[in-house]
Design an enzyme around this catalytic site. Structure first.
Site, PDB file in Angstrom:
ATOM      1  N   CYS A  33     -15.680   3.517   3.405  1.00  0.00           N
ATOM      2  CA  CYS A  33     -17.016   3.147   2.919  1.00  0.00           C
ATOM      3  C   CYS A  33     -16.925   1.735   2.350  1.00  0.00           C
ATOM      4  O   CYS A  33     -15.941   1.377   1.710  1.00  0.00           O
ATOM      5  CB  CYS A  33     -17.453   4.134   1.844  1.00  0.00           C
ATOM      6  N   CYS A  93     -19.971  -0.240  -2.080  1.00  0.00           N
ATOM      7  CA  CYS A  93     -19.852  -0.886  -3.394  1.00  0.00           C
ATOM      8  C   CYS A  93     -19.328  -2.319  -3.287  1.00  0.00           C
ATOM      9  O   CYS A  93     -19.407  -3.093  -4.238  1.00  0.00           O
ATOM     10  CB  CYS A  93     -19.002  -0.059  -4.357  1.00  0.00           C
ATOM     11  N   CYS A 122     -17.748  -9.895 -13.672  1.00  0.00           N
ATOM     12  CA  CYS A 122     -18.817  -8.911 -13.399  1.00  0.00           C
ATOM     13  C   CYS A 122     -19.990  -9.063 -14.362  1.00  0.00           C
ATOM     14  O   CYS A 122     -21.139  -8.792 -13.988  1.00  0.00           O
ATOM     15  CB  CYS A 122     -18.271  -7.487 -13.470  1.00  0.00           C
ATOM     16  N   CYS A 159     -22.085  -6.278  -3.542  1.00  0.00           N
ATOM     17  CA  CYS A 159     -21.587  -7.181  -4.588  1.00  0.00           C
ATOM     18  C   CYS A 159     -22.031  -8.627  -4.310  1.00  0.00           C
ATOM     19  O   CYS A 159     -21.776  -9.159  -3.233  1.00  0.00           O
ATOM     20  CB  CYS A 159     -20.060  -7.102  -4.658  1.00  0.00           C
ATOM     21  N   CYS A 206     -23.532   3.264  -5.277  1.00  0.00           N
ATOM     22  CA  CYS A 206     -22.600   4.266  -4.755  1.00  0.00           C
ATOM     23  C   CYS A 206     -23.345   5.580  -4.468  1.00  0.00           C
ATOM     24  O   CYS A 206     -23.964   6.147  -5.359  1.00  0.00           O
ATOM     25  CB  CYS A 206     -21.466   4.509  -5.761  1.00  0.00           C
ATOM     26  N   CYS A 239     -15.382   9.789  -3.891  1.00  0.00           N
ATOM     27  CA  CYS A 239     -15.521   8.555  -3.094  1.00  0.00           C
ATOM     28  C   CYS A 239     -15.477   8.869  -1.594  1.00  0.00           C
ATOM     29  O   CYS A 239     -14.594   9.581  -1.118  1.00  0.00           O
ATOM     30  CB  CYS A 239     -14.390   7.595  -3.479  1.00  0.00           C
ATOM     31  N   CYS A 275     -23.690  -7.174 -14.569  1.00  0.00           N
ATOM     32  CA  CYS A 275     -24.059  -6.606 -13.259  1.00  0.00           C
ATOM     33  C   CYS A 275     -23.571  -5.156 -13.136  1.00  0.00           C
ATOM     34  O   CYS A 275     -22.488  -4.805 -13.604  1.00  0.00           O
ATOM     35  CB  CYS A 275     -23.418  -7.454 -12.163  1.00  0.00           C
ATOM     36  N   ASP A 282       0.777  -1.228   0.000  1.00  0.00           N
ATOM     37  CA  ASP A 282       0.000   0.000   0.000  1.00  0.00           C
ATOM     38  C   ASP A 282       0.817   1.290   0.000  1.00  0.00           C
ATOM     39  O   ASP A 282       0.554   2.187  -0.788  1.00  0.00           O
ATOM     40  CB  ASP A 282      -0.914  -0.023   1.235  1.00  0.00           C
TER      41      ASP A 282
END
Ligand code: B12
Ligand code: SF4
Ligand code: SF4
Length: 384
Positions: free
Chosen positions: A238, A241, A185, A245, A195, A211, A188, A131
């Site tokens: 958050c 999203c 995906c 899923c 969001c 975001c 979908c 990261d």
């Protein structure tokens, strides 16, 4: 000899849930990155502008492979989209309920690097990133077969779901690359529709400036007013999203205690609260909330956790309390001021008049950023 299969086996042995190998090569997705930055989607995250970020060979000239490692962090508690709105409480993102993942992943990567060094011998090189380094981890993670890069831009695997962290070792070992996964995906669009700020501006493209994760964690100054109502109860990050899923409905659950919601003790008035009163059933299937009287029945010490925490408790922590509660926690990234700023906005969104005295205190305080967000929150309560 060091083979890809052996490396993957060792990665699993040190505790990763999935390991794969990507080639240290120029892959087409790297080209999207400068375009993304040019659009301004990175907002104030200036560290993303480092040119070295475009290709791992800028970090290690002899790089041949990127060993990508995934560690699941879903503690199994309910999704944000399943937990009913409670005017007393805020939402901290799932990834920050337990201990800071940077250290956990870095430790495992170190252990893996040591095993590789021992086997590979003289000349072995490997740089470790989790990261914080200038590596497009999801792009390499995709080529390492850890998941496909989904429409919400997260790396997603049909079994693991997307609640996993990534860490990489950039190495000069020539290893057989893993097979990338096909995009699952399909047609979908649930994440895009769910969001609250329309931050997924096109499938696979996120405008970070919109975001909530960026607005509540990375942004240091004022949260633009247009996004404050959409912030809802979110005080750090958050999950929406990912929570909507379908692949995360049946995703794999981690049994690592470090990812369980951290227990905390909150000492606050609860006499007038509408929700979160004594005896009320906790929303968290796993969590048991104990209330016990300490002062004539009006002040109680609640043993709770970072799952769905009380807003008044968060706003009352103070810098010292914040440092204590969030020691070795990813929440430290927002800093005390950022977390309180977000909490004030969530209080304004709650419509809960009980927060008025606390908000008035911040509005009259000497921190201009917090005072402005508190005034905005008071206006929201007035408008109810
Ligand atoms: C900056 C950053 C953020 C920013 C920006 C996120 C973003 N989507 O770029 C913010 C603060 C918003 C953020 C939020 C989150 N993050 Co973050 N973040 C990062 C970080 C440090 C860099 C990501 C980056 O370089 N983004 C720049 C964009 C351009 O890169 P990208 O998302 O990979 O984008 C690719 C696609 O968009 C694609 N693309 C672009 N345009 C187009 C066009 C078309 C047509 C196509 C097909 C593709 C395409 O190519 C791009 C690559 O060039 C990484 C760690 C790392 N070093 O990689 C963690 C990381 C991505 N984050 C992570 C996590 C956990 C989160 C959150 C879930 C945290 C939370 N709950 O709040 C959210 C998820 C939000 C979301 N939907 O992405 C994990 C992701 C794990 C996973 N399974 O995917 C990472 C890998 C950290 C880690 N080491 O585990 N994050
Ligand atoms: S993390 Fe939240 S705000 Fe960001 S893209 Fe996902 S749903 Fe939208
Ligand atoms: S919600 Fe649908 S489109 Fe979004 S990441 Fe999941 S499968 Fe892909």
């Amino acid at each position: 000899m060091v083979t890809a299969a052996w490396v993957i086996e060792q990665g699993r042995a040190v505790g990763f849930d999935k390991v794969g190998i990507a080639p240290a090569a120029a892959v087409p997705e790297l080209e999207f990155f400068p375009q993304w930055l040019e659009q301004g989607y990175g907002g104030e995250m200036d560290y993303l502008r480092q040119l070295r970020r475009r290709d791992v060979r800028e970090l290690l000239a002899e790089a041949r492979s990127v060993i990508c490692c995934a560690l699941g962090y879903d503690s199994g508690s309910p999704r944000s989209t399943e937990v009913p709105y409670d005017v007393e409480r805020g939402w901290i993102s799932r990834y920050a309920w337990g201990d800071d993942y940077h250290e956990i992943i870095a430790e495992k990567l170190e252990a893996l690097r040591a095993r590789l060094a021992e086997r590979a011998g003289v000349g072995f090189q490997a740089k470790l990133y989790v990261d914080t380094g200038p590596v497009l981890e999801r792009v390499y993670g995709r080529y390492a077969g850890l998941g496909w890069q989904a429409k919400n831009t997260c790396l997603l695997d049909a079994e693991l779901g997307s609640f996993f962290f990534l860490g990489v070792l950039v190495t000069n070992l020539e290893l057989e690359p893993s097979e990338p996964l096909a995009d699952g995906c399909g047609s979908c669009t649930l994440c895009i529709e769910a969001c609250p700020t329309e931050a997924i501006v096109a499938p696979y493209v996120l405008d970070a400036r919109r975001c909530l994760s960026y607005l509540t964690i990375e942004l240091r100054g004022t949260i633009p007013e247009e996004f404050r109502p959409a912030l809802g109860r979110h005080v750090f990050g958050c999950d929406i999203c990912q929570d909507v899923c379908p692949y995360n409905r049946r995703s794999w659950v981690s049994d690592l205690p470090v990812f369980q919601p951290r227990p905390v003790e909150t000492k606050l008035e609860t006499r007038n609260s509408k929700l979160g009163k004594r005896g009320e059933k906790s929303e968290n299937r796993k969590e048991k909330t104990e209330n016990r009287d300490t002062e004539h029945g009006s002040r109680v010490a609640n043993r709770e956790s970072l799952f769905h925490p009380r807003l008044d408790w968060l706003a009352s922590l103070g810098e010292e309390g914040y440092r204590r509660v969030f020691e070795k926690s990813a929440v430290r990234r927002a800093k005390w001021r950022g977390l309180v700023r977000n909490t004030l906005v969530a209080m304004g969104n709650s419509g809960n008049a009980r927060f008025r005295p606390l908000l008035e205190k911040f509005a009259a305080g000497d921190d201009p950023l917090l005072a402005e967000h508190a005034r905005w929150a008071l206006q929201q309560l007035e408008a109810q």
